[in-house]
Design a protein around this motif. Structure first.
Motif, PDB file in Angstrom:
ATOM      1  N   VAL A 119       0.840  -1.202   0.000  1.00 45.94           N
ATOM      2  CA  VAL A 119       0.000   0.000   0.000  1.00 45.94           C
ATOM      3  C   VAL A 119       0.875   1.253   0.000  1.00 45.94           C
ATOM      4  CG1 VAL A 119      -1.724   1.339   1.268  1.00 45.94           C
ATOM      5  CG2 VAL A 119      -1.926  -1.152   1.140  1.00 45.94           C
ATOM      6  N   ASP A 120       1.898   1.256   0.829  1.00 49.81           N
ATOM      7  CA  ASP A 120       2.778   2.423   0.912  1.00 49.81           C
ATOM      8  C   ASP A 120       3.453   2.698  -0.431  1.00 49.81           C
ATOM      9  OD1 ASP A 120       2.091   2.675   3.559  1.00 49.81           O
ATOM     10  OD2 ASP A 120       3.958   1.812   4.335  1.00 49.81           O
ATOM     11  N   ARG A 121       3.854   1.634  -1.121  1.00 44.26           N
ATOM     12  CA  ARG A 121       4.505   1.816  -2.423  1.00 44.26           C
ATOM     13  C   ARG A 121       3.540   2.433  -3.429  1.00 44.26           C
ATOM     14  NH1 ARG A 121       6.521  -2.831  -6.749  1.00 44.26           N
ATOM     15  NH2 ARG A 121       7.378  -1.342  -8.261  1.00 44.26           N
ATOM     16  N   TYR A 122       2.335   1.907  -3.491  1.00 44.35           N
ATOM     17  CA  TYR A 122       1.363   2.451  -4.425  1.00 44.35           C
ATOM     18  C   TYR A 122       0.977   3.884  -4.058  1.00 44.35           C
ATOM     19  CZ  TYR A 122       0.427  -1.895  -7.025  1.00 44.35           C
ATOM     20  OH  TYR A 122       0.517  -2.998  -7.851  1.00 44.35           O
ATOM     21  N   HIS A 123       0.802   4.148  -2.785  1.00 46.51           N
ATOM     22  CA  HIS A 123       0.429   5.498  -2.362  1.00 46.51           C
ATOM     23  C   HIS A 123       1.514   6.496  -2.732  1.00 46.51           C
ATOM     24  CE1 HIS A 123       0.084   8.860   0.576  1.00 46.51           C
ATOM     25  NE2 HIS A 123      -1.204   8.743   0.276  1.00 46.51           N
ATOM     26  N   ALA A 124       2.755   6.124  -2.538  1.00 46.62           N
ATOM     27  CA  ALA A 124       3.860   7.024  -2.874  1.00 46.62           C
ATOM     28  C   ALA A 124       3.900   7.344  -4.365  1.00 46.62           C
ATOM     29  CB  ALA A 124       5.188   6.404  -2.437  1.00 46.62           C
ATOM     30  N   ALA A 125       3.403   6.417  -5.183  1.00 48.49           N
ATOM     31  CA  ALA A 125       3.386   6.616  -6.630  1.00 48.49           C
ATOM     32  C   ALA A 125       2.111   7.300  -7.112  1.00 48.49           C
ATOM     33  CB  ALA A 125       3.557   5.278  -7.339  1.00 48.49           C
ATOM     34  N   GLY A 126       1.238   7.704  -6.181  1.00 47.93           N
ATOM     35  CA  GLY A 126       0.055   8.467  -6.554  1.00 47.93           C
ATOM     36  C   GLY A 126      -1.122   7.639  -7.026  1.00 47.93           C
ATOM     37  N   PHE A 127      -1.156   6.341  -6.687  1.00 47.56           N
ATOM     38  CA  PHE A 127      -2.320   5.530  -7.047  1.00 47.56           C
ATOM     39  C   PHE A 127      -3.528   5.968  -6.217  1.00 47.56           C
ATOM     40  CE2 PHE A 127       0.822   3.213  -9.187  1.00 47.56           C
ATOM     41  CZ  PHE A 127       0.262   2.209  -9.968  1.00 47.56           C
ATOM     42  N   ASP A 128      -4.694   5.842  -6.804  1.00 45.93           N
ATOM     43  CA  ASP A 128      -5.922   6.293  -6.153  1.00 45.93           C
ATOM     44  C   ASP A 128      -6.536   5.226  -5.253  1.00 45.93           C
ATOM     45  OD1 ASP A 128      -6.424   8.910  -7.818  1.00 45.93           O
ATOM     46  OD2 ASP A 128      -5.941   7.349  -9.270  1.00 45.93           O
ATOM     47  N   GLN A 129      -6.342   3.963  -5.621  1.00 42.28           N
ATOM     48  CA  GLN A 129      -6.978   2.855  -4.916  1.00 42.28           C
ATOM     49  C   GLN A 129      -6.016   1.683  -4.826  1.00 42.28           C
ATOM     50  OE1 GLN A 129     -10.525   2.349  -7.593  1.00 42.28           O
ATOM     51  NE2 GLN A 129     -11.663   2.504  -5.676  1.00 42.28           N
ATOM     52  N   MET A 130      -6.403   0.712  -4.024  1.00 47.48           N
ATOM     53  CA  MET A 130      -5.815  -0.619  -4.061  1.00 47.48           C
ATOM     54  C   MET A 130      -6.791  -1.550  -4.767  1.00 47.48           C
ATOM     55  SD  MET A 130      -2.858  -0.416  -2.734  1.00 47.48           S
ATOM     56  CE  MET A 130      -2.573  -2.196  -2.839  1.00 47.48           C
ATOM     57  N   LYS A 131      -6.229  -2.490  -5.547  1.00 46.23           N
ATOM     58  CA  LYS A 131      -7.053  -3.531  -6.140  1.00 46.23           C
ATOM     59  C   LYS A 131      -6.617  -4.881  -5.584  1.00 46.23           C
ATOM     60  CE  LYS A 131      -8.505  -6.142 -10.129  1.00 46.23           C
ATOM     61  NZ  LYS A 131      -8.380  -6.443 -11.579  1.00 46.23           N
ATOM     62  N   LEU A 132      -7.507  -5.522  -4.863  1.00 45.33           N
ATOM     63  CA  LEU A 132      -7.240  -6.839  -4.300  1.00 45.33           C
ATOM     64  C   LEU A 132      -7.503  -7.905  -5.355  1.00 45.33           C
ATOM     65  CD1 LEU A 132      -9.006  -6.467  -0.824  1.00 45.33           C
ATOM     66  CD2 LEU A 132      -6.749  -5.649  -1.540  1.00 45.33           C
ATOM     67  N   TYR A 133      -6.694  -8.985  -5.287  1.00 41.75           N
ATOM     68  CA  TYR A 133      -6.936 -10.089  -6.197  1.00 41.75           C
ATOM     69  C   TYR A 133      -7.242 -11.349  -5.402  1.00 41.75           C
ATOM     70  CZ  TYR A 133      -7.173 -11.823 -10.941  1.00 41.75           C
ATOM     71  OH  TYR A 133      -7.643 -12.323 -12.131  1.00 41.75           O
ATOM     72  N   SER A 134      -7.492 -12.420  -6.109  1.00 40.42           N
ATOM     73  CA  SER A 134      -8.229 -13.560  -5.569  1.00 40.42           C
ATOM     74  C   SER A 134      -7.517 -14.345  -4.485  1.00 40.42           C
ATOM     75  CB  SER A 134      -8.590 -14.517  -6.723  1.00 40.42           C
ATOM     76  OG  SER A 134      -9.324 -13.845  -7.715  1.00 40.42           O
ATOM     77  N   LEU A 135      -6.182 -14.361  -4.471  1.00 40.51           N
ATOM     78  CA  LEU A 135      -5.450 -15.285  -3.609  1.00 40.51           C
ATOM     79  C   LEU A 135      -5.000 -14.685  -2.285  1.00 40.51           C
ATOM     80  CD1 LEU A 135      -3.311 -17.036  -6.374  1.00 40.51           C
ATOM     81  CD2 LEU A 135      -5.478 -17.778  -5.385  1.00 40.51           C
TER      82      LEU A 135
END
Length: 665
Positions: free
Chosen positions: A403-419
């Motif tokens: 989450v921290d990596r994506y947030h630092a890159a300016g992503f708006d959301q997290m997308k969870l996957y199946s596993l």
């Protein structure tokens, strides 16, 4: 080693043509090159190709076997090919699968100036041009080096005819430069090329000093694929960075080639305006645009055109807010034009290559490019051999770090996957909410829908199992759902039901993309297929009636056009045309927390607009009758945008509409 550009074809004394090295007249010695090539999906290795290229005075042969395991499903492709000494194809045979739904069954046999082509269950005889090659989809990777070598040896033509197609495809190849990479403790110099049209869009292909395959990046238009020779695997990150630089340069070139018909300051005059709020349309309206924003909108009688302002005659048109796709996989730059050419001015990407997506998003935010605004959801899966992509988390600590990596890159959301496992999901959701991000994605298998709701997922992708039993809980939590109805229809249709019967856009897209969907096979009969569609529509309507926010989302499908199809599906399910339009405008804007600046037509908001030739409130299919599109106030002809990425426009008077309209004054 002999540079590719110095390879020549020579003929002496009526003998068979043989490749000569450097113009010396010395025949190339017979040799066999074997290669082990690692294939990755979203930078995660999923298998390999083993290939053997044998060169003799009589010609060149290719033997290839590709074995992949994609999210737990095995895929295999076998290819055999024979070429003349100058690499002109004699026989090309490839069969198997290159993606979960993409089937390959290609057999090309050349006799003189014609070829017998078996493709997608049909047989044809094709008259051949002077220069041609054979290839289908992105695989096998090793054959791309032969394609590049053929192009070099035949004078680097502007375009090269490639079988199969309608009857051929025009493929453009360009040398882009040299890259020196570090692998195996040594510096290796590679030549980098762009191949455009073998698949939909642009690939990067690297060859070594002998012209042998080194690496490539490709697309199945939904997901990014990478292939690298095993001895060069540690160089892949550097090669991917070079690919991204090339693609962003190409994106800027595409943008420069599509000229807006109006920008900066102008007024659209005389159209009907549907503002997206649910209010009655404004007839004979004036809509003033300044500096990418809507400065004023209202009836002509109450909203005068400012003195001296340029006007665009929009009489007979209907203006609606720009559309959204809330389940995109914009894995290549051509998605920008494909989306904007369908009136889509905003899209949420739901998982792709990290470096490409961040660069693509940032480029689309500049005036140098043409396309929609891009929102990013950062994909993360559980750490398993069946995981999707390279970014995984097996512990709560790892989940928080992602989450921290994506947030630092300016992503708006997290997308969870199946596993993902429940404790990891809970950690990701909590950390995302702490950082001001929302959470979307698949319902993790180990969690179930009830557990996903309780864990705090804000959005859910696809139509989740068990939703009918949990309607009230979904509504109480305001969980946003993108049912991806076009995806299910496209892949689940009965063989006797032509795709064009429900999605006419299939005939307007590039052939390499079209054939992916035409290759889909299933055993569903038409009655069963229709029943499933009705059931899905009824569930979506039940969720909507209970207060669950429903947004348009395609999971890519037929680029751009499937957004329009989703609107039709919602109306078929019982939505009013206005409710369907809102599912593609204001509801997504609210879900992404940008409704103060996007989603409706109002003074102060971004000038993201779709100008239609007919009223979609009369017939929702009128969204296909598009004239112009505005992104941040820059107004383009739909036809110009579509053609920039190889898409067609309907014939004048066709049901899906033609790009038309009076020129601006």
């Amino acid at each position: 080693m002999t540079p590719m550009s110095s390879i020549r074809v020579a003929c002496a004394g009526g003998l068979a043509l043989v490749l000569m090295a450097g113009g010396t007249g010395t025949p190339v010695a017979a040799r066999t090159r074997s290669a082990s090539i690692i294939v990755s999906l979203l930078e995660r290795p999923i298998g390999r190709e083993t290939s053997e290229v044998r060169t003799t005075a009589d010609g060149v042969t290719l033997e290839s076997r590709m074995d992949l395991v994609e999210r737990g499903g095995p895929l295999a492709l076998t290819t055999t090919a024979a070429f003349a000494p100058d690499l002109t194809p004699r026989r090309y045979r490839s069969s198997g699968q290159t993606y979960r739904f993409v089937n390959v069954d290609l057999d090309v046999e050349v006799t003189g100036r014609s070829a017998r082509v078996h493709h997608l269950g049909a047989d044809a005889t094709v008259a051949l041009p002077d220069a041609f090659f054979a290839a289908q989809t992105w695989a096998p990777p090793s054959s791309r080096a032969l394609l590049v070598k053929y192009w070099e040896a035949h004078g680097r033509p502007t375009t090269l005819a490639v079988l199969p197609g309608r009857p051929v495809r025009d493929v453009a190849i360009a040398y882009r430069g040299d890259d020196t990479v570090r692998a195996g403790g040594r510096d290796v110099r590679l030549r980098r090329y762009t191949v455009d049209g073998a698949v939909w869009g642009r690939e990067s292909v690297w060859v070594d000093g002998d012209g042998a395959f080194a690496a490539m990046t490709s697309r199945i238009h939904i997901m990014a694929l990478e292939a690298v020779r095993e001895d060069l695997r540690e160089a892949l990150p550097a090669l991917l960075a070079a690919d991204v630089r090339d693609r962003m340069a190409d994106l800027a070139a595409l943008g420069a080639a599509v000229v807006p018909i109006a920008r900066d300051a102008y007024a659209l005059v005389g159209a009907r305006v549907i503002d997206g709020t649910g209010a009655a349309p404004i007839e004979d309206a004036v809509l003033v645009v300044r500096d990418g924003r809507i400065a004023a909108v209202g009836a002509r009688g109450t909203t005068p055109v400012p003195a001296g302002l340029r006007t665009v005659d929009a009489r007979g048109a209907t203006i609606v807010p720009g559309l959204w796709d809330m389940h995109a996989h914009a894995s290549q730059i051509e998605w920008a034009g494909a989306y904007l050419g369908a009136g889509v001015t905003a899209a949420r990407d739901m998982g792709g290559e990290f470096g490409f997506l961040t660069a693509f998003r940032d480029a689309l935010a500049t005036d140098a490019t043409v396309g929609p605004r891009l929102f990013l959801a950062g994909l993360v899966d559980g750490d398993s051999d069946r995981a999707l992509g390279a970014i995984v988390a097996s512990t709560p600590e790892a989940g928080r770090a992602v989450v921290d990596r994506y947030h630092a890159a300016g992503f708006d959301q997290m997308k969870l996957y199946s596993l993902l496992q429940p404790p990891v999901v809970q950690a990701i959701v909590r950390r995302a909410h702490e950082m001001g991000m929302t959470v979307t994605g698949h319902v993790p298998t180990a969690l179930g829908l009830a557990g996903a709701i309780d864990a705090g997922m804000d959005h859910i992708a696809h139509l989740p199992g068990g939703a009918r039993d949990l309607v009230d809980r979904l509504a109480a939590r305001h969980v946003v759902i993108d049912p991806t109805m076009p995806w299910g229809e496209l892949l689940g249709h009965a063989p006797e039901t032509p795709i064009a019967s429900f999605e006419p856009g299939i005939d307007l897209i590039p052939e390499a993309l079209r054939e992916n969907y035409l290759s889909v096979t299933n055993r569903t009969d038409a009655a069963t297929f229709a029943g499933r569609q009705r059931q899905s529509g009824a569930l979506v309507k039940a969720l909507f009636d209970a207060g669950v926010p429903i947004v348009v989302g395609t999971d890519a499908a037929v680029p751009g056009f499937s957004v329009l199809r989703n609107l039709e599906q919602l109306v078929d399910a019982g939505f009013t045309p206005m409710q369907a339009l809102q599912a593609a405008t204001i509801v997504p804007a609210r879900a992404m927390r940008v409704d103060a600046e996007m989603g409706t037509i109002a003074a102060g908001k971004r000038a993201d607009l779709l100008v239609l030739d007919a009223n979609p409130l009369d017939d929702i299919s009128n969204v296909r009758r598009s004239r112009w599109v505005a992104s941040r106030g820059r107004l383009y002809r739909i036809a110009d945008v579509r053609r920039s990425v190889g898409f067609g426009v309907p014939a004048a008077g066709a049901a899906s509409g033609a790009a038309s309209g009076q020129p601006p004054k």
